[in-house]
Design an enzyme around this catalytic site. Structure first.
Site, mmCIF file in Angstrom:
data_model
loop_
_atom_site.group_PDB
_atom_site.id
_atom_site.type_symbol
_atom_site.label_atom_id
_atom_site.label_comp_id
_atom_site.label_asym_id
_atom_site.label_seq_id
_atom_site.Cartn_x
_atom_site.Cartn_y
_atom_site.Cartn_z
ATOM 1 N N SER A 88 0.833 -1.206 0.000
ATOM 2 C CA SER A 88 0.000 0.000 0.000
ATOM 3 C C SER A 88 0.862 1.247 0.000
ATOM 4 C CB SER A 88 -0.893 0.014 1.236
ATOM 5 O OG SER A 88 -1.560 1.250 1.376
ATOM 6 N N LYS A 127 1.811 -2.914 6.665
ATOM 7 C CA LYS A 127 2.207 -3.191 5.288
ATOM 8 C C LYS A 127 3.723 -3.057 5.114
ATOM 9 C CE LYS A 127 -1.633 -4.182 3.114
ATOM 10 N NZ LYS A 127 -1.823 -5.469 2.405
ATOM 11 N N TYR A 154 -2.234 0.352 9.996
ATOM 12 C CA TYR A 154 -2.365 -0.300 8.694
ATOM 13 C C TYR A 154 -1.109 -0.076 7.852
ATOM 14 C CZ TYR A 154 -3.718 -0.988 3.841
ATOM 15 O OH TYR A 154 -3.733 -1.384 2.524
#
Length: 321
Positions: free
Chosen positions: A117, A145, A141
């Protein structure tokens, strides 16, 4: 031989599955259906319902199918929610990656394409993000990643893993009327749901230093994204040189106002978006260069903004029919 697509019953994963099929490559899907849909998995594609946190299930799946590589799409993908649920986010995205890599090593599977991402960059202080832009994730998040990418790097050193990670921003559109984005957090579904409910979509801030005052972002068509996953898998399987990371970016981006205007034109629903206050932390512009992926992974923007909105709207309407 086949490729295992984790999260292959979800919006992005299902498009990856279709792209592999279109190239004549067999696929196997594993998905826990936490956000995926069994109806997104094509007939004839082996489907394993379960979590990547179940290592025994992963090992059995590798034993039961002639899998030569993995496209790892499964994960908890909601950056905002991850701030409230950090432990869940790390379990799904970091522990899940560790268990997947362990199962791959035990099963002799050495190739993996990771759906990473652009959240790994956080809020960069540059108009055009490249792979060399400093990483500064600002949510669990984004951190999860980046840790996933580190795990791949370290497993390459330890066990000879062949890998690449694809970073991207906002994935929109549909490559098939029976596949759509069902996320409760993404812009297109939010706008469509508001219009269908007779409500007015919102723009958060129109006083940014951009041509029309609204935020500019990278929006890429999901079918274009899926094709580059296949290209990456082919490159890994052939043992060809490949970079550890690639940005799948547009190079120029579009504004939120442009999206709203396009939605009004394509849907035929005339509306004037409500202007709400800025959201804290929203940068004026984040756009990535896709030059490296264009060189190696057949990456290019094959779809216009109109195409993105039209295909997404058609798939949303088909779901309501």
């Amino acid at each position: 031989m086949a490729w295992l697509v984790t999260g292959g019953a979800g919006y992005i994963g299902a498009h990856v599955v279709r792209a592999f099929q279109a190239e004549g490559i067999d696929v196997v899907v594993i998905d826990d259906l936490s956000s995926g849909h069994t109806g997104f998995v094509p007939d004839g594609v082996p489907f394993v319902q379960g979590s990547i946190l179940d290592k025994d299930l992963l090992v059995r799946t590798f034993a039961e199918h002639p899998i030569t590589g993995v496209v790892h799409v499964a994960g908890f993908k909601y950056a905002g929610v991850s701030v409230q649920r950090p432990l869940h986010t790390y379990e799904q995205n970091v522990t899940g990656m560790v268990l997947l890599l362990e199962a791959m090593q035990e099963s002799g599977v050495e190739n993996i394409v990771f759906s990473s991402s652009a959240a790994v960059y956080g809020t960069p202080d540059t108009d055009l993000v490249t792979e060399a832009t400093p990483k500064n994730p600002q949510s669990p998040y984004g951190e999860s990643k980046l840790i996933g990418e580190w795990l791949l790097r370290d497993q390459e050193v330890a066990a000879g893993l062949h890998h690449t990670s694809l970073r991207y921003f906002n994935v929109v559109g549909s490559g098939s009327r029976d596949l759509r984005d069902t996320s409760p957090h993404n812009l297109f579904p939010l706008v469509f749901d508001a219009l269908i409910a007779g409500k007015t979509p919102r723009i958060y801030g129109d006083d940014y230093d951009t041509p029309d005052g609204t935020c500019v972002r990278d929006y890429i068509h999901v079918a274009d994204l899926a094709l580059s996953h296949v290209a990456a898998a082919r490159r890994l399987e052939a043992g060809e040189p490949i970079e550890p990371v690639y940005n799948l970016g547009s190079g120029d981006g579009v504004s939120v106002r442009q999206i709203m205007d396009t939605v009004a034109r394509v849907t035929g629903i005339d509306f004037d978006p409500e202007i709400a206050p800025r959201r804290p932390g929203d940068p004026a512009r984040i756009v990535a260069s896709g030059e490296l992926a264009g060189r190696d992974l057949e990456w290019k923007m094959r779809h216009s903004l109109d195409d993105m909105v039209q295909s997404a709207w058609e798939s949303r309407q088909a779901a309501s029919a």
